[in-house]
Design an enzyme around this catalytic site. Structure first.
Site, mmCIF file in Angstrom:
data_model
loop_
_atom_site.group_PDB
_atom_site.id
_atom_site.type_symbol
_atom_site.label_atom_id
_atom_site.label_comp_id
_atom_site.label_asym_id
_atom_site.label_seq_id
_atom_site.Cartn_x
_atom_site.Cartn_y
_atom_site.Cartn_z
ATOM 1 N N HIS A 95 17.856 -12.556 23.125
ATOM 2 C CA HIS A 95 17.164 -13.808 22.788
ATOM 3 C C HIS A 95 16.948 -14.711 23.985
ATOM 4 C CE1 HIS A 95 19.436 -12.403 19.221
ATOM 5 N NE2 HIS A 95 18.226 -12.462 18.725
ATOM 6 N N GLU A 147 16.943 -18.305 20.871
ATOM 7 C CA GLU A 147 15.726 -18.130 21.661
ATOM 8 C C GLU A 147 15.066 -19.482 21.946
ATOM 9 O OE1 GLU A 147 12.714 -15.311 20.221
ATOM 10 O OE2 GLU A 147 11.234 -16.601 21.167
ATOM 11 N N THR A 185 9.281 -16.005 19.216
ATOM 12 C CA THR A 185 8.623 -14.698 19.085
ATOM 13 C C THR A 185 8.711 -14.103 17.682
ATOM 14 O OG1 THR A 185 10.664 -13.623 19.780
ATOM 15 C CG2 THR A 185 9.018 -14.056 21.499
ATOM 16 N N CYS A 215 5.727 -11.772 18.857
ATOM 17 C CA CYS A 215 5.630 -10.474 19.549
ATOM 18 C C CYS A 215 5.015 -9.399 18.652
ATOM 19 C CB CYS A 215 7.012 -10.051 20.033
ATOM 20 S SG CYS A 215 8.041 -9.438 18.704
ATOM 21 N N SER A 244 16.015 -13.862 12.430
ATOM 22 C CA SER A 244 14.829 -14.628 12.052
ATOM 23 C C SER A 244 13.741 -13.711 11.501
ATOM 24 C CB SER A 244 14.318 -15.388 13.282
ATOM 25 O OG SER A 244 13.084 -15.971 13.021
ATOM 26 N N SER A 288 16.001 -5.759 14.488
ATOM 27 C CA SER A 288 17.314 -5.494 15.090
ATOM 28 C C SER A 288 18.142 -4.514 14.266
ATOM 29 C CB SER A 288 18.077 -6.820 15.246
ATOM 30 O OG SER A 288 17.993 -7.581 14.058
HETATM 31 S S1 SF4 Z 1 10.182 -7.100 20.914
HETATM 32 FE FE1 SF4 Z 1 12.062 -7.393 19.688
HETATM 33 S S2 SF4 Z 1 13.502 -8.412 21.050
HETATM 34 FE FE2 SF4 Z 1 11.461 -8.628 21.946
HETATM 35 S S3 SF4 Z 1 10.693 -10.579 21.202
HETATM 36 FE FE3 SF4 Z 1 10.001 -9.022 19.743
HETATM 37 S S4 SF4 Z 1 11.581 -8.950 18.157
HETATM 38 FE FE4 SF4 Z 1 12.468 -10.025 19.917
#
Ligand code: SF4
Length: 346
Positions: A95, A147, A185, A215, A244, A288
């Protein structure tokens, strides 16, 4: 630091007949993203290379199973770097951390390994750049999330956190002509766009980030669960309460047609009552979550008669990140190619 799991005792799920055909729609992509994979391997490699204990600031990723497994191998999770013995190795979680944490670790003589996801680092860089150009940064995200603390810490005098669309209606800025929005993200894409829409109503000159801050993994998992949810009576999201993106998947499923949606850490948390009259169960997992936990949920559901599993795939993922630079050389100083690219994901 991690909360130990309370063992749950209950009987296996029963196979109770329903009208129609029992089936599972399994979302894909789901589970591990490239940033989580890299962070978990970073701790494993640090343990291999330096031996236990290796300290980790905060949960390396927000999943209780992953944290417990790494603890059993010798990782020690702490809240702050002042809990780490001087001179020891410490891993920063996926994070990210603020510059103040990096400085505190250095002042303590710690050997830091930075497992911050590169996509979080990208947002940090944006914050630094916009602050340097004297923008006021409206950071859409959840106050208190690691984060958000890390990103805000890059430019504390320029960042205001906006927690929700409603807060967009209230936030004040000094100069409406020099405002930019950035985001955490792992937010809901739809809710974030609503927050941005409301911000723009108030600040028409609002600048956008140069590229998406939410992301690829968060976006892909939300797109997949939207498709699954439209045909599901029940959606089960595997993921921890402090994850999250897992919590967002429950919300997205409910917003897109699922009649009910629940989050579980483990298969034995699925309740019999959730399956009353349920023909179609949607299943997914947060970024995760190792896929073994999803497979255990599928086994439980199979025992309850949901043996027909259909994958609903909305995207292919092949993004990989190289390991943190502190781990890219082997003990003899050679480049460690096995460290590049992480491992195959489901
Ligand atoms: S790729 Fe995974 S670790 Fe990276 S910002 Fe996205 S959710 Fe978080």
């Amino acid at each position: 630091m991690p909360v130990p799991r309370v063992p749950r005792r209950r009987e296996r799920l029963k196979d109770i007949p329903v009208q129609g055909h029992k089936r599972v729609l399994l979302a894909s992509p789901r589970g591990y993203c490239a940033g989580v994979d890299r962070a978990v391997i970073a701790v494993e490699k640090a343990l291999e290379r330096f031996g236990a204990p290796v300290y980790v600031r905060k949960q390396i990723v927000h999943n209780i199973h992953v944290v417990t497994e790494l603890e059993s191998k010798g990782a020690v999770f702490v809240d702050e770097v002042d809990e780490v013995p001087e001179g020891a190795h410490v891993v920063f979680s996926a994070h990210g951390v603020s510059p103040a944490v990096v400085t505190a670790a250095s002042d303590r003589g710690l050997l830091a390994i930075d497992a911050t996801c590169p996509l979080v680092t990208k947002v940090h860089r944006e914050a630094v750049r916009f602050a340097r150009d004297d923008f006021e940064i409206l950071l859409i995200g959840h106050e208190g999330h690691e984060e958000v603390e890390g990103t805000a810490g890059e430019a504390p005098d320029h960042v205001t956190i906006v927690n929700s669309p409603d807060e967009a209606d209230r936030v004040e800025v000094k100069d409406p002509s020099k405002v930019v929005w950035l985001s955490q993200t792992t937010l809901s894409v739809d809710e974030t766009m609503e927050t941005v829409r409301r911000l723009r109503v108030r600040f028409p000159e609002l600048h956008d980030p140069p590229s998406d801050d939410i992301c690829y993994a968060t976006q892909n998992r939300q797109v997949a669960i939207k498709k699954v949810a439209t045909g599901a009576d029940l959606v089960i999201v595997v993921g921890s309460a402090n994850s999250s993106n897992s919590v967002r998947l429950v919300e997205v499923a409910l917003e897109h047609g699922a009649k009910a949606a629940y989050r579980v850490d483990y298969a034995d948390e699925v309740e019999q009552s959730w399956l009353d009259g349920v023909e179609t169960v949607g299943v997914t997992s947060g970024a995760s979550v190792p896929d073994v936990l999803v497979q255990q949920v599928l086994q439980e559901l199979a025992g309850a008669g949901y043996r027909d599993v259909e994958e609903v795939r909305t995207a292919e993922e092949d993004l990989m990140f190289s390991l943190p630079k502190e781990l890219r050389q082997d003990a003899a100083g050679k480049r460690d190619d096995r460290a590049l690219g992480g491992r195959a994901r489901a």
